[in-house]
Design an enzyme around this catalytic site. Structure first.
Site, PDB file in Angstrom:
ATOM      1  N   GLU A  49       0.857  -1.180   0.000  1.00 39.97           N
ATOM      2  CA  GLU A  49       0.000   0.000   0.000  1.00 39.97           C
ATOM      3  C   GLU A  49       0.894   1.230   0.000  1.00 39.97           C
ATOM      4  OE1 GLU A  49      -3.761  -1.728   2.620  1.00 39.97           O
ATOM      5  OE2 GLU A  49      -2.477  -0.154   3.442  1.00 39.97           O
ATOM      6  N   ASP A  60      -5.426   8.794  10.120  1.00 44.98           N
ATOM      7  CA  ASP A  60      -4.073   8.382  10.478  1.00 44.98           C
ATOM      8  C   ASP A  60      -3.730   8.726  11.912  1.00 44.98           C
ATOM      9  OD1 ASP A  60      -3.677   7.452   7.916  1.00 44.98           O
ATOM     10  OD2 ASP A  60      -2.804   9.330   7.200  1.00 44.98           O
TER      11      ASP A  60
END
Length: 267
Positions: A49, A60
């Site tokens: 990824e 995040d």
């Protein structure tokens, strides 16, 4: 069929599971990323990824946020991440999944991204903050250019969302092990088992679990339940802590190998 589809077909025939590795493209610099990907693959990562750094990364945790800040400071953009993918493709056939947010994609243009990503060797795209209820134009643009579209399902996902995730996902479905942001955890959420069961009932696609996975024990626990396990923050932290080290790639390869052993002898 993309490299992602071929990977999971191969692993199914061989009764093996996939280790998916996330890293922030451009961290610590764009020039570092192809070598870091090579190290991950040597260590046993089956799919990469490539995270696109973004100024407002709501999904995040702090480790990946800092990586994004470093990558942005180094001049990394969505266009330069595609250039990184081209460089990776010069030496590797590892499946590549673009991991990004909706805003940079809309600024770039859906059709333009599909065309440019496919030309760069990207196999699929995951938009972390995309509304699956409004995903038709995005999915159409990506599929037009032969890219897989991977969507997220979480323990809090409604039956309707799971239905739509199953409808629009190709390649695999990404299951979030818990609510909240990315990051390493000592233990895994008990809520992931009902989520696996619910998504299994909706699709025959391979399932990958991510968020909070950082140890071989985590890989072993989840590897018995799904087709793939995603590790992100643990890799990004290692890169952060050893960015100036000449042995960074060796350390990354070694840690990847350690995680892969969590699947057992057939990994």
């Amino acid at each position: 069929m993309t490299r992602i589809g071929r990977l999971f077909d191969c692993l199914k025939r061989e009764n093996r599971k996939a280790l998916i590795a996330y890293l922030t493209a451009g961290d610590p610099t764009p020039d570092h990323t192809p070598g870091l990907v090579e190290a991950l693959v040597r260590g046993g990562a089956d799919l990469i990824e490539l995270g696109v750094p973004f100024t407002d990364p709501i999904a995040d945790g702090p480790v990946i946020q800092r990586a994004g800040e470093r990558a942005l400071k180094a001049g990394t953009t969505l266009a330069s991440v595609l250039e990184i993918a081209r460089k990776i493709r010069e030496t590797s056939e590892v499946p590549l999944l673009l991991f990004t947010y909706l805003n940079p994609v809309l600024r770039y243009g859906l059709d333009r991204l599909g065309a440019d990503a496919a030309a760069a060797g990207i196999d699929g795209c995951l938009l972390t903050d995309a509304s699956v209820e409004e995903a038709e134009s995005y999915v159409a643009a990506m599929h037009k250019h032969g890219l897989d579209t991977v969507f997220l399902a979480a323990p809090t996902s409604t039956a309707r969302r799971i239905e739509l995730v199953a409808r629009y996902s190709t390649g695999f479905v990404y299951l979030v092990s818990r609510t909240g942001v990315t990051g390493e955890r000592e233990s895994l959420s008990a809520s992931v088992a009902p989520l696996i069961q619910a998504v299994r009932a909706a699709t025959d696609l391979p399932l990958a679990v991510g968020f909070g996975i950082s140890k071989p024990e985590h890989v072993a626990e989840l590897g018995s339940q799904v087709e793939a396990v995603v590790v992100g923050s643990a890799f990004v932290r290692l890169i952060e802590q050893n960015a100036e080290s000449a042995a960074l790639e060796i350390q990354l390869e070694s840690f990847t190998r350690e995680l892969k052993r969590g699947f057992g002898a057939r990994a």
